[in-house]
Design a protein around this motif. Structure first.
Motif, PDB file in Angstrom:
ATOM      1  N   HIS A 132      44.606  92.244  56.394  1.00  0.00           N
ATOM      2  CA  HIS A 132      43.218  92.655  56.623  1.00  0.00           C
ATOM      3  C   HIS A 132      42.490  92.887  55.314  1.00  0.00           C
ATOM      4  N   CYS A 133      41.188  92.637  55.334  1.00  0.00           N
ATOM      5  CA  CYS A 133      40.354  92.768  54.141  1.00  0.00           C
ATOM      6  C   CYS A 133      40.219  94.246  53.750  1.00  0.00           C
ATOM      7  N   PRO A 134      40.477  94.581  52.483  1.00  0.00           N
ATOM      8  CA  PRO A 134      40.350  95.981  52.062  1.00  0.00           C
ATOM      9  C   PRO A 134      38.897  96.453  52.001  1.00  0.00           C
ATOM     10  N   LEU A 135      37.942  95.517  52.047  1.00  0.00           N
ATOM     11  CA  LEU A 135      36.529  95.884  51.957  1.00  0.00           C
ATOM     12  C   LEU A 135      35.916  96.135  53.329  1.00  0.00           C
ATOM     13  N   CYS A 136      36.180  95.228  54.291  1.00  0.00           N
ATOM     14  CA  CYS A 136      35.506  95.343  55.589  1.00  0.00           C
ATOM     15  C   CYS A 136      36.459  95.482  56.768  1.00  0.00           C
ATOM     16  N   GLY A 137      37.746  95.301  56.547  1.00  0.00           N
ATOM     17  CA  GLY A 137      38.711  95.505  57.630  1.00  0.00           C
ATOM     18  C   GLY A 137      38.927  94.308  58.543  1.00  0.00           C
ATOM     19  N   ARG A 150      41.808  85.008  52.116  1.00  0.00           N
ATOM     20  CA  ARG A 150      40.355  85.067  52.160  1.00  0.00           C
ATOM     21  C   ARG A 150      39.932  85.810  53.419  1.00  0.00           C
ATOM     22  N   CYS A 151      38.922  86.685  53.265  1.00  0.00           N
ATOM     23  CA  CYS A 151      38.410  87.438  54.411  1.00  0.00           C
ATOM     24  C   CYS A 151      37.657  86.491  55.342  1.00  0.00           C
ATOM     25  N   THR A 152      37.960  86.576  56.632  1.00  0.00           N
ATOM     26  CA  THR A 152      37.324  85.682  57.606  1.00  0.00           C
ATOM     27  C   THR A 152      35.875  86.087  57.876  1.00  0.00           C
ATOM     28  N   GLN A 153      35.463  87.296  57.467  1.00  0.00           N
ATOM     29  CA  GLN A 153      34.086  87.755  57.688  1.00  0.00           C
ATOM     30  C   GLN A 153      33.198  87.588  56.453  1.00  0.00           C
ATOM     31  N   ASP A 154      33.614  88.191  55.327  1.00  0.00           N
ATOM     32  CA  ASP A 154      32.730  88.172  54.147  1.00  0.00           C
ATOM     33  C   ASP A 154      33.184  87.171  53.080  1.00  0.00           C
ATOM     34  N   GLY A 155      34.284  86.476  53.323  1.00  0.00           N
ATOM     35  CA  GLY A 155      34.710  85.409  52.410  1.00  0.00           C
ATOM     36  C   GLY A 155      35.328  85.882  51.111  1.00  0.00           C
ATOM     37  N   THR A 156      35.490  87.193  50.923  1.00  0.00           N
ATOM     38  CA  THR A 156      36.060  87.659  49.659  1.00  0.00           C
ATOM     39  C   THR A 156      37.494  87.148  49.506  1.00  0.00           C
ATOM     40  N   GLU A 157      37.847  86.896  48.236  1.00  0.00           N
ATOM     41  CA  GLU A 157      39.174  86.388  47.924  1.00  0.00           C
ATOM     42  C   GLU A 157      40.052  87.527  47.428  1.00  0.00           C
TER      43      GLU A 157
HETATM   44 ZN   LIG Z   1      36.031  91.402  54.367  1.00  0.00          ZN
END
Ligand SMILES: [Zn+2]
Length: 303
Positions: A132-137, A150-157
């Motif tokens: 899971h993304c540490p920024l948005c979950g 890669r985050c499936t929501q915000d695209g962060t790597e």
């Molecule tokens: Zn994210």
């Protein structure tokens, strides 16, 4: 000063060929090529073929099931042969190869295979704990041939983590070695001190801080000794020597239940009496203790 060479898990020979990871078709193409060598990891074990004389990773061609697994590009050898790691759920026991952990076979494998196993184990641990993304979950997915998520929501790597830890052979003016026991270890098991590097801290400062926190000893003359990956789950162990200014021990009992200064003669007697449990040969701790001792230490209980 002489440093430690040929550490078990720091012997990899593959060309990681990092630029190839950018090709989005790399893994699908390699999975279609029967010349690709596949290493499968399941529950922290890989298959090895073991004989009296040697031990090698079991390498196979891609199978249909591999397309549904996490796959990571580990690199290529001098002949251009590509190596893919795949992470399975269960250990298929139908073949003749045995499933073994990196701790068990890390010292027995060739340079190439030890490097492959250490890299795959480290990457697999990271993927398993970064779903899971540490920024948005939101959920993350593997990309760049397994080298980013890669985050499936915000695209962060998000990149694979390696956590630096220091491990130190501290000696006194008489060249006795400081050995200690963590509360998690059985009676009689002793090793050198170790700890994680904190943000904003140099490696040498971490050595001095950890030794002071754990046993109350001030250390100086901190010198680099060697390093190796330790993917249990995600460390890089960086070894140092250091000289104690004062030998009085004040233990932090939450971290250390027992600590002592031992001479080579003390160690010989403890080993002979079966009172000394030592770190396994795959560990840098073992190599550090033997480096100080002046040669291999043979105990009945550990490899
Ligand atoms: Zn994210």
């Amino acid at each position: 000063m002489e440093t430690l060479h040929d550490l078990s898990l720091a012997r990899g020979t593959l060309d990681r060929a990092g630029l190839r990871r950018r090709d989005p078709d790399l893994v699908p193409l390699l999975l279609k090529d029967p010349l690709t060598r596949i290493v499968e990891l399941a529950q922290g074990r890989a298959q090895v073929v073991q004989s009296d004389r040697d031990c090698a990773l079991f390498l196979r061609s891609p199978g249909e099931q591999d397309a549904f697994r996490l796959a990571v590009f580990l690199g290529q050898d001098d002949h251009g042969t590509a190596y893919l790691g795949v992470v399975g759920d269960a250990q298929d026991s139908s073949g003749s190869a045995a499933w073994r952990t990196l701790r068990e076979v890390g010292v027995l494998l060739s340079d190439r295979d030890a490097g492959i196993f250490a890299t795959l184990q480290g990457l697999a641990n990271w993927h398993a704990s970064h779903t899971h993304c540490p920024l948005c979950g939101a959920t993350t997915e593997s990309d760049q041939a397994g080298w980013i998520r890669r985050c499936t929501q915000d695209g962060t790597e998000h990149y694979p983590r390696t956590n630096p830890a220091v491990i130190m052979a501290v000696t006194d003016a008489a060249d006795r070695l400081l050995l200690a026991r963590s509360p998690h270890w059985p009676q009689g098991r002793l090793s050198v001190l170790a700890g994680f590097v904190e943000p904003g801290e140099s490696l040498e400062a971490a050595v001095a801080r950890e030794v002071f926190e754990e046993v109350g000893v001030v250390v100086e003359q901190v010198r680099y000794l060697g390093n190796q990956p330790w993917p249990f789950p995600s460390s890089l162990m960086v070894a140092f020597t250091g000289r104690a200014v004062d030998i009085t021990l004040h233990l932090d009992h939450e971290e250390i239940v027992e600590a002592m200064w031992v001479s080579r003669q003390d160690l010989r007697e403890m080993v002979a009496a079966g009172r000394f449990g030592i770190s396994p040969t795959v560990s840098i701790a073992r190599r550090m203790i033997e480096h100080w001792y002046g040669g291999p230490i043979h105990t009945a209980a550990t490899a």
